[in-house]
Scaffold this active site. Structure first.
Site, PDB file in Angstrom:
ATOM      1  N   ASP A  64       0.873  -1.166   0.000  1.00  0.00           N
ATOM      2  CA  ASP A  64       0.000   0.000   0.000  1.00  0.00           C
ATOM      3  C   ASP A  64       0.915   1.221   0.000  1.00  0.00           C
ATOM      4  O   ASP A  64       1.617   1.475   0.986  1.00  0.00           O
ATOM      5  CB  ASP A  64      -0.886  -0.014   1.258  1.00  0.00           C
ATOM      6  CG  ASP A  64      -1.847   1.164   1.290  1.00  0.00           C
ATOM      7  OD1 ASP A  64      -1.697   2.105   0.478  1.00  0.00           O
ATOM      8  OD2 ASP A  64      -2.764   1.142   2.139  1.00  0.00           O
ATOM      9  N   VAL A  65       0.909   1.973  -1.093  1.00  0.00           N
ATOM     10  CA  VAL A  65       1.867   3.089  -1.197  1.00  0.00           C
ATOM     11  C   VAL A  65       1.522   4.237  -0.249  1.00  0.00           C
ATOM     12  O   VAL A  65       2.285   5.199  -0.148  1.00  0.00           O
ATOM     13  CB  VAL A  65       2.002   3.606  -2.651  1.00  0.00           C
ATOM     14  CG1 VAL A  65       2.531   2.515  -3.567  1.00  0.00           C
ATOM     15  CG2 VAL A  65       0.695   4.194  -3.172  1.00  0.00           C
ATOM     16  N   ASN A  91       4.387   3.237 -10.203  1.00  0.00           N
ATOM     17  CA  ASN A  91       3.304   3.203 -11.184  1.00  0.00           C
ATOM     18  C   ASN A  91       1.930   3.310 -10.539  1.00  0.00           C
ATOM     19  O   ASN A  91       0.982   3.787 -11.162  1.00  0.00           O
ATOM     20  CB  ASN A  91       3.425   1.892 -11.975  1.00  0.00           C
ATOM     21  CG  ASN A  91       2.170   1.570 -12.765  1.00  0.00           C
ATOM     22  OD1 ASN A  91       1.884   2.203 -13.780  1.00  0.00           O
ATOM     23  ND2 ASN A  91       1.390   0.599 -12.285  1.00  0.00           N
ATOM     24  N   TYR A 155      -5.980  15.180  -8.808  1.00  0.00           N
ATOM     25  CA  TYR A 155      -5.199  14.246  -9.637  1.00  0.00           C
ATOM     26  C   TYR A 155      -4.157  15.017 -10.449  1.00  0.00           C
ATOM     27  O   TYR A 155      -2.966  14.646 -10.485  1.00  0.00           O
ATOM     28  CB  TYR A 155      -6.159  13.486 -10.560  1.00  0.00           C
ATOM     29  CG  TYR A 155      -5.508  12.473 -11.482  1.00  0.00           C
ATOM     30  CD1 TYR A 155      -5.124  11.218 -11.015  1.00  0.00           C
ATOM     31  CD2 TYR A 155      -5.308  12.759 -12.834  1.00  0.00           C
ATOM     32  CE1 TYR A 155      -4.552  10.280 -11.873  1.00  0.00           C
ATOM     33  CE2 TYR A 155      -4.736  11.829 -13.694  1.00  0.00           C
ATOM     34  CZ  TYR A 155      -4.364  10.589 -13.213  1.00  0.00           C
ATOM     35  OH  TYR A 155      -3.802   9.659 -14.064  1.00  0.00           O
ATOM     36  N   THR A 190      -6.999   0.895 -19.753  1.00  0.00           N
ATOM     37  CA  THR A 190      -6.693   0.117 -18.534  1.00  0.00           C
ATOM     38  C   THR A 190      -7.930   0.191 -17.637  1.00  0.00           C
ATOM     39  O   THR A 190      -8.840   0.980 -17.895  1.00  0.00           O
ATOM     40  CB  THR A 190      -5.501   0.729 -17.770  1.00  0.00           C
ATOM     41  OG1 THR A 190      -5.928   1.981 -17.216  1.00  0.00           O
ATOM     42  CG2 THR A 190      -4.271   0.928 -18.631  1.00  0.00           C
TER      43      THR A 190
HETATM   44  P1  NAD Z   1      -4.809   0.616 -13.113  1.00  0.00           P
HETATM   45  O1  NAD Z   1      -5.938   1.073 -12.266  1.00  0.00           O
HETATM   46  O2  NAD Z   1      -4.903  -0.669 -13.822  1.00  0.00           O
HETATM   47  O3  NAD Z   1      -3.460   0.606 -12.275  1.00  0.00           O
HETATM   48  C1  NAD Z   1      -3.266   1.300 -11.080  1.00  0.00           C
HETATM   49  C2  NAD Z   1      -2.770   0.326 -10.033  1.00  0.00           C
HETATM   50  O4  NAD Z   1      -2.473   1.038  -8.826  1.00  0.00           O
HETATM   51  C3  NAD Z   1      -3.799  -0.749  -9.692  1.00  0.00           C
HETATM   52  O5  NAD Z   1      -3.221  -2.033  -9.847  1.00  0.00           O
HETATM   53  C4  NAD Z   1      -4.138  -0.467  -8.240  1.00  0.00           C
HETATM   54  O6  NAD Z   1      -4.458  -1.625  -7.495  1.00  0.00           O
HETATM   55  C5  NAD Z   1      -2.875   0.210  -7.752  1.00  0.00           C
HETATM   56  N1  NAD Z   1      -3.095   0.992  -6.538  1.00  0.00           N
HETATM   57  C6  NAD Z   1      -4.124   1.822  -6.251  1.00  0.00           C
HETATM   58  N2  NAD Z   1      -4.009   2.305  -5.005  1.00  0.00           N
HETATM   59  C7  NAD Z   1      -2.882   1.761  -4.483  1.00  0.00           C
HETATM   60  C8  NAD Z   1      -2.236   1.869  -3.225  1.00  0.00           C
HETATM   61  N3  NAD Z   1      -2.722   2.635  -2.243  1.00  0.00           N
HETATM   62  N4  NAD Z   1      -1.093   1.177  -3.035  1.00  0.00           N
HETATM   63  C9  NAD Z   1      -0.585   0.396  -4.006  1.00  0.00           C
HETATM   64  N5  NAD Z   1      -1.156   0.248  -5.224  1.00  0.00           N
HETATM   65  C10 NAD Z   1      -2.301   0.934  -5.441  1.00  0.00           C
HETATM   66  O7  NAD Z   1      -4.581   1.793 -14.174  1.00  0.00           O
HETATM   67  P2  NAD Z   1      -3.309   2.184 -15.042  1.00  0.00           P
HETATM   68  O8  NAD Z   1      -3.836   3.075 -16.094  1.00  0.00           O
HETATM   69  O9  NAD Z   1      -2.503   1.009 -15.416  1.00  0.00           O
HETATM   70  O10 NAD Z   1      -2.510   3.109 -14.018  1.00  0.00           O
HETATM   71  C11 NAD Z   1      -1.109   3.064 -13.866  1.00  0.00           C
HETATM   72  C12 NAD Z   1      -0.601   4.483 -13.736  1.00  0.00           C
HETATM   73  O11 NAD Z   1      -0.784   5.175 -14.972  1.00  0.00           O
HETATM   74  C13 NAD Z   1      -1.334   5.316 -12.678  1.00  0.00           C
HETATM   75  O12 NAD Z   1      -0.412   6.098 -11.945  1.00  0.00           O
HETATM   76  C14 NAD Z   1      -2.225   6.202 -13.520  1.00  0.00           C
HETATM   77  O13 NAD Z   1      -2.613   7.390 -12.864  1.00  0.00           O
HETATM   78  C15 NAD Z   1      -1.344   6.451 -14.711  1.00  0.00           C
HETATM   79  N6  NAD Z   1      -1.997   6.937 -15.918  1.00  0.00           N
HETATM   80  C16 NAD Z   1      -2.926   6.187 -16.558  1.00  0.00           C
HETATM   81  C17 NAD Z   1      -3.537   6.683 -17.712  1.00  0.00           C
HETATM   82  C18 NAD Z   1      -4.578   5.899 -18.482  1.00  0.00           C
HETATM   83  O14 NAD Z   1      -5.158   6.441 -19.434  1.00  0.00           O
HETATM   84  N7  NAD Z   1      -4.849   4.656 -18.123  1.00  0.00           N
HETATM   85  C19 NAD Z   1      -3.190   7.931 -18.193  1.00  0.00           C
HETATM   86  C20 NAD Z   1      -2.231   8.668 -17.511  1.00  0.00           C
HETATM   87  C21 NAD Z   1      -1.635   8.162 -16.379  1.00  0.00           C
END
Ligand code: NAD
Length: 255
Positions: A64-65, A91, A155, A190
């Site tokens: 848990d980050v 990530n 965000y 995602t």
């Molecule tokens: P995702 O929701 O599949 O991945 C996010 C992950 O973070 C999940 O596995 C979740 O369980 C984990 N997480 C959430 N809270 C947490 C906590 N307290 N401790 C540890 N882990 C935790 O979505 P994604 O798109 O793969 O996201 C990955 C990164 O990319 C994120 O930082 C997201 O903000 C960023 N991002 C995504 C997009 C997009 O379009 N999908 C765009 C820009 C940035």
């Protein structure tokens, strides 16, 4: 393990970009500590299966980050399991919708705790355990990293903060042989972006894809490969930078 084997910790690796990165690393002989957050319904065993199928090695570890001891234990797992840590990828992230008038201090702080302080905790814990140099990547977003996004001020603030954090960490850790960079994803399909309440949802992504010069939204693998590049020796002289991965979304002028 050989002397050339590299070891990575990846937060949020039970889904999306983090999962794709673990698979990317598996194909290149990099072992992964696969961070999974038990509060979410994602299946870390599926990530591990994909890693194994790709001929790689990994271990699943709950993290848990929002908790420093949890993140420290996560990074420590790399040493316990493989005896070294080379790459740390911050990530994990959450996305919530909140108009400014409903942005309570609690909502603000909950967001920053994961999306900004969570990144700090990961980079701090990771770099403390890198004894032979290393590389780190944090995941920002075009929301905050490039654009503003209505109803997502917390965000966007966190994701913009990540860029200042990464530059400062890069300046500080360069003398130790540790590089630090950020990726700035655009719209990537995602679980996060498929959430129709806090993000665009499937229909919104479909529509948005038509406006992107590349003609579609991105795949998690297309961000993972850039993170993989930034941690690899191919990027040995790249540090403190932010690389946009968006199919041209942010370079298209709108009339
Ligand atoms: P995702 O929701 O599949 O991945 C996010 C992950 O973070 C999940 O596995 C979740 O369980 C984990 N997480 C959430 N809270 C947490 C906590 N307290 N401790 C540890 N882990 C935790 O979505 P994604 O798109 O793969 O996201 C990955 C990164 O990319 C994120 O930082 C997201 O903000 C960023 N991002 C995504 C997009 C997009 O379009 N999908 C765009 C820009 C940035």
């Amino acid at each position: 393990m050989t002397p050339e084997t590299r070891v990575a910790v990846i937060t949020g690796a039970a889904s999306g970009i983090g999962r794709a990165l673990a698979v990317h690393y598996a194909h290149r002989g990099v072992h992964s500590v696969i961070g999974t957050f038990p509060g979410d319904p994602h299946d870390p065993e599926e990530t591990l299966r994909l890693v194994t199928d790709a001929g790689g090695q990994g271990v699943v570890h709950e993290v848990d980050v929002r908790s420093t001891p949890s993140v420290d234990a996560f990074a420590e797992r790399a040493l316990a399991e493989y005896g070294r840590l080379d790459y740390a990828v911050a990530n994990a992230g959450i996305l919530r919708n909140s108009p400014l008038g409903e942005m309570t201090d609690e909502r603000w702080e909950d967001m920053l705790d994961v999306d900004l302080t969570g990144v700090l905790r990961t980079l701090r814990a990771g770099s403390a355990r890198m004894t032979g140099g290393g590389a780190m990547v944090a995941v920002s977003s075009i929301a905050g990293g490039v654009y503003g996004w209505e109803e997502h001020a917390h965000y966007a603030a966190a994701k913009a903060g990540v860029l200042g954090l990464i530059r400062s960490v890069a300046a500080e850790l360069g003398p130790r042989g540790i590089r630090a960079n950020a990726v700035i994803p655009g719209l990537i399909e995602t679980p996060q972006s498929l959430d129709p309440v806090n993000s665009l949802g499937p229909d919104g992504l479909q529509r948005a894809g038509l406006e992107i010069p590349w003609g579609r939204v991105g795949r998690p693998e297309e961000v993972a490969s850039v993170i993989g590049f930034l941690t690899s020796e191919d990027a040995s002289y790249v540090t403190g930078q932010s690389l946009i991965v968006d199919g041209g979304l942010t370079i298209k002028m709108r009339a």
